[in-house]
Design a protein around this motif. Structure first.
Motif, PDB file in Angstrom:
ATOM      1  N   ALA A  50      -5.287  18.110  35.969  1.00  0.00           N
ATOM      2  CA  ALA A  50      -6.763  18.331  35.352  1.00  0.00           C
ATOM      3  C   ALA A  50      -7.475  19.907  34.963  1.00  0.00           C
ATOM      4  O   ALA A  50      -7.807  19.933  33.942  1.00  0.00           O
ATOM      5  CB  ALA A  50      -7.723  17.945  36.411  1.00  0.00           C
ATOM      6  N   GLY A  51      -6.597  20.829  35.851  1.00  0.00           N
ATOM      7  CA  GLY A  51      -6.958  21.921  35.517  1.00  0.00           C
ATOM      8  C   GLY A  51      -6.663  22.269  34.346  1.00  0.00           C
ATOM      9  O   GLY A  51      -6.640  23.166  33.026  1.00  0.00           O
ATOM     10  N   GLU A  52      -5.341  22.007  33.672  1.00  0.00           N
ATOM     11  CA  GLU A  52      -4.369  22.480  32.494  1.00  0.00           C
ATOM     12  C   GLU A  52      -4.692  21.842  31.584  1.00  0.00           C
ATOM     13  O   GLU A  52      -4.645  22.365  30.566  1.00  0.00           O
ATOM     14  CB  GLU A  52      -2.735  22.359  33.071  1.00  0.00           C
ATOM     15  N   GLY A  53      -4.581  20.777  31.914  1.00  0.00           N
ATOM     16  CA  GLY A  53      -5.948  19.550  30.679  1.00  0.00           C
ATOM     17  C   GLY A  53      -7.068  20.431  30.049  1.00  0.00           C
ATOM     18  O   GLY A  53      -6.732  20.399  28.912  1.00  0.00           O
ATOM     19  N   GLU A  54      -7.595  21.039  30.718  1.00  0.00           N
ATOM     20  CA  GLU A  54      -8.993  21.401  30.579  1.00  0.00           C
ATOM     21  C   GLU A  54      -9.188  22.869  30.103  1.00  0.00           C
ATOM     22  O   GLU A  54      -9.925  22.947  29.282  1.00  0.00           O
ATOM     23  CB  GLU A  54      -9.696  21.691  31.207  1.00  0.00           C
ATOM     24  N   ARG A  55      -7.665  23.621  30.147  1.00  0.00           N
ATOM     25  CA  ARG A  55      -7.159  24.575  29.578  1.00  0.00           C
ATOM     26  C   ARG A  55      -6.531  24.969  27.678  1.00  0.00           C
ATOM     27  O   ARG A  55      -7.090  25.001  27.354  1.00  0.00           O
ATOM     28  CB  ARG A  55      -6.882  25.555  30.233  1.00  0.00           C
ATOM     29  N   GLU A  56      -6.027  23.429  28.302  1.00  0.00           N
ATOM     30  CA  GLU A  56      -5.490  23.468  26.928  1.00  0.00           C
ATOM     31  C   GLU A  56      -6.318  22.175  25.408  1.00  0.00           C
ATOM     32  O   GLU A  56      -6.336  23.443  24.490  1.00  0.00           O
ATOM     33  CB  GLU A  56      -4.289  22.015  27.031  1.00  0.00           C
ATOM     34  N   VAL A  57      -7.659  21.225  25.952  1.00  0.00           N
ATOM     35  CA  VAL A  57      -8.315  21.302  25.424  1.00  0.00           C
ATOM     36  C   VAL A  57      -9.523  23.475  24.888  1.00  0.00           C
ATOM     37  O   VAL A  57      -9.665  22.847  23.517  1.00  0.00           O
ATOM     38  CB  VAL A  57      -9.439  20.403  26.217  1.00  0.00           C
ATOM     39  N   ARG A  58      -9.580  23.636  26.036  1.00  0.00           N
ATOM     40  CA  ARG A  58     -10.491  25.083  25.525  1.00  0.00           C
ATOM     41  C   ARG A  58      -9.722  25.563  24.371  1.00  0.00           C
ATOM     42  O   ARG A  58     -11.018  26.400  23.660  1.00  0.00           O
ATOM     43  CB  ARG A  58     -11.587  24.793  26.913  1.00  0.00           C
ATOM     44  N   ALA A  59      -9.005  25.957  24.291  1.00  0.00           N
ATOM     45  CA  ALA A  59      -7.433  26.905  23.754  1.00  0.00           C
ATOM     46  C   ALA A  59      -8.028  26.530  22.768  1.00  0.00           C
ATOM     47  O   ALA A  59      -7.142  26.637  21.916  1.00  0.00           O
ATOM     48  CB  ALA A  59      -6.953  26.715  24.499  1.00  0.00           C
ATOM     49  N   GLY A  60      -7.776  24.877  22.044  1.00  0.00           N
ATOM     50  CA  GLY A  60      -7.706  24.480  21.144  1.00  0.00           C
ATOM     51  C   GLY A  60      -6.216  23.969  20.688  1.00  0.00           C
ATOM     52  O   GLY A  60      -5.755  23.677  19.831  1.00  0.00           O
ATOM     53  N   ASN A  61      -5.854  23.366  21.795  1.00  0.00           N
ATOM     54  CA  ASN A  61      -3.990  23.413  21.590  1.00  0.00           C
ATOM     55  C   ASN A  61      -3.985  22.105  21.654  1.00  0.00           C
ATOM     56  O   ASN A  61      -2.580  21.690  21.526  1.00  0.00           O
ATOM     57  CB  ASN A  61      -3.241  24.364  22.918  1.00  0.00           C
ATOM     58  N   TRP A  62      -4.886  20.734  21.915  1.00  0.00           N
ATOM     59  CA  TRP A  62      -4.957  19.900  22.120  1.00  0.00           C
ATOM     60  C   TRP A  62      -3.959  19.017  20.625  1.00  0.00           C
ATOM     61  O   TRP A  62      -5.043  19.487  20.490  1.00  0.00           O
ATOM     62  CB  TRP A  62      -5.525  19.212  23.080  1.00  0.00           C
ATOM     63  N   THR A  63      -2.625  18.844  20.764  1.00  0.00           N
ATOM     64  CA  THR A  63      -2.125  18.022  19.362  1.00  0.00           C
ATOM     65  C   THR A  63      -2.852  16.505  19.581  1.00  0.00           C
ATOM     66  O   THR A  63      -2.402  16.055  18.073  1.00  0.00           O
ATOM     67  CB  THR A  63      -1.085  18.545  19.630  1.00  0.00           C
TER      68      THR A  63
END
Length: 323
Positions: free
Chosen positions: A121-134
């Motif tokens: 979950a921590g990794e996932g939230e960081r990815e979303v907040r960084a704008g890196n989720w595709t």
């Protein structure tokens, strides 16, 4: 008759501070800045009661005070490894803590850490907040299923048992445990928990290992490089107890090498400092000591301190005396 003088080392919930003001000649830490060792030593000379928290290191050098006025050290928190209880006994201080009232919320936090680490979950939230989720894809950020797995508890006291109840009742996990002290059969039966004779057995069998041991010298670096290697490569380590129970450098190395799958940590040795190598581990969930951080629990901890103070000043034995 003058009111007892009481010093509180950090900010407490407003309702508790208001009640303290009504009952005692109290000095509050309005700035919420940690006290120095010299300030704590001076407080022991000036006040009838000294009320530290787990962030205050009340060691032998602090307690070595000639002509101390303080007779009771009423700590805010269940753990008391931050206080040198042997030195306190020798110096004639009564020491109390606040057990029971934070067991449920700390257990909730242990389960939160388990789920966050297992499901990344921590990794996932960081990815979303960084704008890196595709976007969603079948192989993206695959985590670990905990339901039906084995939940190993090291330290089967109140908090450990509450965590076990949640793992067993909520996720259908088999519970195994090690505790150096006898556990009443009826308490283990609540979750069908099976006793193991050694720490090593729990480490080898568990899919999740949750630490609930007290801190202090007896459990210092209980989880070290050697013991981490005993865990399954798919296992998750959770610590909501005390930071010094884990060798942080060894854990970081194990996480980077894939010796274990992940970790969820709410406490750290030497906090608020955190082992730098842990900060670099994407598979580590790191929280800022939130175990008891709910309004109801933090107030309940304050009421428990006050219960101990009231008993002491009435000439009675405090309910939660630990030294």
């Amino acid at each position: 008759m003058s009111k007892p003088k009481v010093l509180v080392t950090r900010r407490w919930p407003d309702a508790v501070e208001a009640r303290l003001k009504a009952l005692y000649d109290v000095t509050l830490n309005e700035s919420d800045v940690p006290m120095t060792a010299d300030q704590m030593r001076q407080a022991l000379k000036d006040y009838d009661a000294f009320c530290p928290t787990v962030s205050d290191k009340v060691d032998a050098s602090v307690l070595d005070v000639a002509g101390a006025r303080t007779r009771i050290i009423a700590s805010y928190g269940v753990g008391y490894s931050h206080i040198d209880t042997e030195a306190a006994k020798k110096a004639g201080f009564v020491v109390t803590n606040t057990p029971e009232v934070l067991s449920e919320c700390t257990a909730d936090l242990a389960i939160t850490l388990m789920l966050m680490a297992a499901r990344r979950a921590g990794e996932g939230e960081r990815e979303v907040r960084a704008g890196n989720w595709t976007g969603w894809r079948p192989t993206h950020m695959i985590g670990t299923k905990v339901s039906g797995g084995t939940f190993g508890v090291l330290g089967f006291g109140r908090i450990g048992r509450e965590a076990a109840k949640r793992a067993h009742g909520g996720f259908g996990m088999k519970v195994i445990y090690f505790d150096p002290f006898p556990v009443k059969p009826e308490l283990a039966a609540e979750t069908g928990a099976e006793k193991r004779d050694t720490i090593e057995e729990v480490l080898r069998e568990s899919d999740v290992v949750s630490l609930h041991m007290p801190g202090g010298k007896d459990n210092y670096h209980l989880i070290n490089a050697e013991r981490l290697k005993m865990m399954k490569p798919t296992a998750i380590l959770v610590n909501s107890a005390r930071g010094e129970v884990i060798d942080g450098k060894a854990l970081a190395e194990a996480l980077k090498a894939g010796t274990i799958k992940g970790a969820g940590l709410d406490v750290f040795e030497g906090e608020p400092r955190i082992e730098p190598s842990l900060l670099a581990c994407e598979n580590a969930v790191l929280l800022p000591h939130l175990g008891s951080a709910t309004q109801a629990t933090r107030e309940a901890m304050g009421w428990r301190v006050m219960e101990n103070l009231e008993a002491f000043f009435a000439g009675q034995a405090p309910r939660d005396r630990v030294a």
